[in-house]
Design an enzyme around this catalytic site. Structure first.
Site, PDB file in Angstrom:
ATOM      1  N   LYS A 166       0.852  -1.191   0.000  1.00 36.22           N
ATOM      2  CA  LYS A 166       0.000   0.000   0.000  1.00 36.22           C
ATOM      3  C   LYS A 166       0.888   1.242   0.000  1.00 36.22           C
ATOM      4  O   LYS A 166       1.635   1.480   0.938  1.00 36.22           O
ATOM      5  CB  LYS A 166      -0.910   0.019   1.222  1.00 36.22           C
ATOM      6  CG  LYS A 166      -1.819   1.236   1.250  1.00 36.22           C
ATOM      7  CD  LYS A 166      -2.729   1.227   2.457  1.00 36.22           C
ATOM      8  CE  LYS A 166      -3.607   2.477   2.440  1.00 36.22           C
ATOM      9  NZ  LYS A 166      -4.417   2.550   3.651  1.00 36.22           N
TER      10      LYS A 166
ATOM     11  N   HIS B  26       5.237   3.829  -5.317  1.00 31.11           N
ATOM     12  CA  HIS B  26       5.386   5.158  -5.915  1.00 31.11           C
ATOM     13  C   HIS B  26       6.637   5.887  -5.416  1.00 31.11           C
ATOM     14  O   HIS B  26       7.040   6.881  -5.994  1.00 31.11           O
ATOM     15  CB  HIS B  26       4.127   6.011  -5.715  1.00 31.11           C
ATOM     16  CG  HIS B  26       3.879   6.456  -4.315  1.00 31.11           C
ATOM     17  ND1 HIS B  26       3.190   5.696  -3.415  1.00 31.11           N
ATOM     18  CD2 HIS B  26       4.235   7.590  -3.678  1.00 31.11           C
ATOM     19  CE1 HIS B  26       3.127   6.340  -2.267  1.00 31.11           C
ATOM     20  NE2 HIS B  26       3.752   7.498  -2.394  1.00 31.11           N
TER      21      HIS B  26
END
Length: 113
Positions: free
Chosen positions: A14, A18
């Site tokens: 989660k 990125h």
């Protein structure tokens, strides 16, 4: 995550990928693939990340791009659209994926070995 991940039925990441470059994401996902069983046995990686796309309207898209700029300045990562994610999954050796749900800019992606 770059060296080993304990064996599991599923691995959940989660808002992790990125922060990393495409090459680092591939390395992390390769380790995840080694840790899970085959798709037939229920193995999968669950990824919750931002998925760039103009579908949310121009203001939201601009916000996503500004976040991308922030990521590039403060980390080695970036925000990605669905095509970027697909390329990473393929390079990491996965056979298929599906976007299960999009909630605003975030999406839940299931990736299968």
């Amino acid at each position: 995550m770059f060296h080993t991940i304990p064996p599991a039925q599923a691995v959940m990441l989660k808002l992790v990928l990125h922060f990393w470059t495409d090459e680092d994401c591939v390395k992390i996902l390769e380790q995840c693939r080694k840790a899970i069983p085959s798709r037939e046995e229920g193995g999968k990686v669950i990824i919750i990340e931002i998925i760039l796309g103009p579908s949310m309207g121009p203001i939201m898209y601009e916000s996503q791009l500004l976040m991308d700029m922030l990521m590039m300045v403060n980390t080695r990562g970036r925000q990605r659209d669905e095509n970027d994610w697909r390329e990473i999954f393929i390079k990491a050796g996965y056979s298929d994926y599906k976007i299960v749900k999009k909630i605003g800019t975030r999406g839940i992606i299931e990736v299968y070995p």
